[in-house]
Design a protein around this motif. Sequence first.
Motif, PDB file in Angstrom:
ATOM      1  N   GLU A  56       0.805  -1.230   0.000  1.00 43.50           N
ATOM      2  CA  GLU A  56       0.000   0.000   0.000  1.00 43.50           C
ATOM      3  C   GLU A  56       0.832   1.272   0.000  1.00 43.50           C
ATOM      4  OE1 GLU A  56      -2.919   0.113   3.055  1.00 43.50           O
ATOM      5  OE2 GLU A  56      -3.752  -1.834   2.508  1.00 43.50           O
ATOM      6  N   ASP A  57       1.974   1.254   0.652  1.00 46.32           N
ATOM      7  CA  ASP A  57       2.748   2.482   0.788  1.00 46.32           C
ATOM      8  C   ASP A  57       3.697   2.760  -0.374  1.00 46.32           C
ATOM      9  OD1 ASP A  57       4.060   0.235   1.756  1.00 46.32           O
ATOM     10  OD2 ASP A  57       5.251   1.347   3.200  1.00 46.32           O
ATOM     11  N   LEU A  58       3.539   2.025  -1.473  1.00 40.55           N
ATOM     12  CA  LEU A  58       4.365   2.256  -2.654  1.00 40.55           C
ATOM     13  C   LEU A  58       3.511   2.695  -3.834  1.00 40.55           C
ATOM     14  CD1 LEU A  58       6.938  -0.678  -2.916  1.00 40.55           C
ATOM     15  CD2 LEU A  58       7.378   1.684  -2.339  1.00 40.55           C
ATOM     16  N   HIS A  59       4.080   3.537  -4.655  1.00 39.93           N
ATOM     17  CA  HIS A  59       3.449   3.907  -5.921  1.00 39.93           C
ATOM     18  C   HIS A  59       3.627   2.721  -6.874  1.00 39.93           C
ATOM     19  CE1 HIS A  59       3.019   5.907  -9.821  1.00 39.93           C
ATOM     20  NE2 HIS A  59       2.256   6.782  -9.147  1.00 39.93           N
ATOM     21  N   ILE A  60       2.707   2.552  -7.792  1.00 36.94           N
ATOM     22  CA  ILE A  60       2.735   1.409  -8.720  1.00 36.94           C
ATOM     23  C   ILE A  60       4.042   1.348  -9.515  1.00 36.94           C
ATOM     24  CG2 ILE A  60       1.525   2.604 -10.596  1.00 36.94           C
ATOM     25  CD1 ILE A  60       0.860  -1.018  -9.632  1.00 36.94           C
ATOM     26  N   VAL A  61       4.568   2.505  -9.914  1.00 37.28           N
ATOM     27  CA  VAL A  61       5.818   2.537 -10.686  1.00 37.28           C
ATOM     28  C   VAL A  61       6.994   2.090  -9.823  1.00 37.28           C
ATOM     29  CG1 VAL A  61       7.422   4.029 -11.950  1.00 37.28           C
ATOM     30  CG2 VAL A  61       4.954   4.308 -12.262  1.00 37.28           C
ATOM     31  N   GLU A  62       7.014   2.516  -8.561  1.00 35.08           N
ATOM     32  CA  GLU A  62       8.080   2.081  -7.649  1.00 35.08           C
ATOM     33  C   GLU A  62       8.039   0.570  -7.460  1.00 35.08           C
ATOM     34  OE1 GLU A  62       8.724   5.727  -4.561  1.00 35.08           O
ATOM     35  OE2 GLU A  62       6.845   4.617  -4.406  1.00 35.08           O
ATOM     36  N   TRP A  63       6.844   0.021  -7.273  1.00 36.26           N
ATOM     37  CA  TRP A  63       6.707  -1.421  -7.078  1.00 36.26           C
ATOM     38  C   TRP A  63       7.133  -2.165  -8.343  1.00 36.26           C
ATOM     39  CZ3 TRP A  63       7.322  -4.973  -3.912  1.00 36.26           C
ATOM     40  CH2 TRP A  63       6.780  -6.239  -4.042  1.00 36.26           C
ATOM     41  N   HIS A  64       6.734  -1.673  -9.495  1.00 34.75           N
ATOM     42  CA  HIS A  64       7.126  -2.279 -10.772  1.00 34.75           C
ATOM     43  C   HIS A  64       8.658  -2.359 -10.855  1.00 34.75           C
ATOM     44  CE1 HIS A  64       7.490  -2.819 -15.138  1.00 34.75           C
ATOM     45  NE2 HIS A  64       8.300  -1.793 -15.117  1.00 34.75           N
ATOM     46  N   ASN A  65       9.339  -1.256 -10.541  1.00 31.42           N
ATOM     47  CA  ASN A  65      10.806  -1.242 -10.599  1.00 31.42           C
ATOM     48  C   ASN A  65      11.422  -2.200  -9.587  1.00 31.42           C
ATOM     49  OD1 ASN A  65      10.937   0.632 -12.687  1.00 31.42           O
ATOM     50  ND2 ASN A  65      10.848   2.356 -11.291  1.00 31.42           N
TER      51      ASN A  65
END
Length: 77
Positions: A56-65
């Motif tokens: 939850e505490d990550l942006h989708i782009v950060e998680w993707h990376n």
Amino acid sequence: MYLFFQQEKWDLEDSLENKKKIWAISNERYKGWRSTFSATYRAYDTYDERMRHKPEDLHIVEWHNLVFYFGTEEFQV
């Protein structure tokens, strides 16, 4: 009504010893942060499952990376 609090600044001497302590604390917190996300990565087998269970505490782009980083040979070693 909003309450505003003035945060006190830390009065730290700008010394090599203090910098080392701050970096040591930062490194430990980073390891814990990365470990939590790595465990989420390992809990699922596919990219799609991992993306559906993004922390939850990550942006989708950060998680993707991070998903791609955790899958690298460099990280696996």
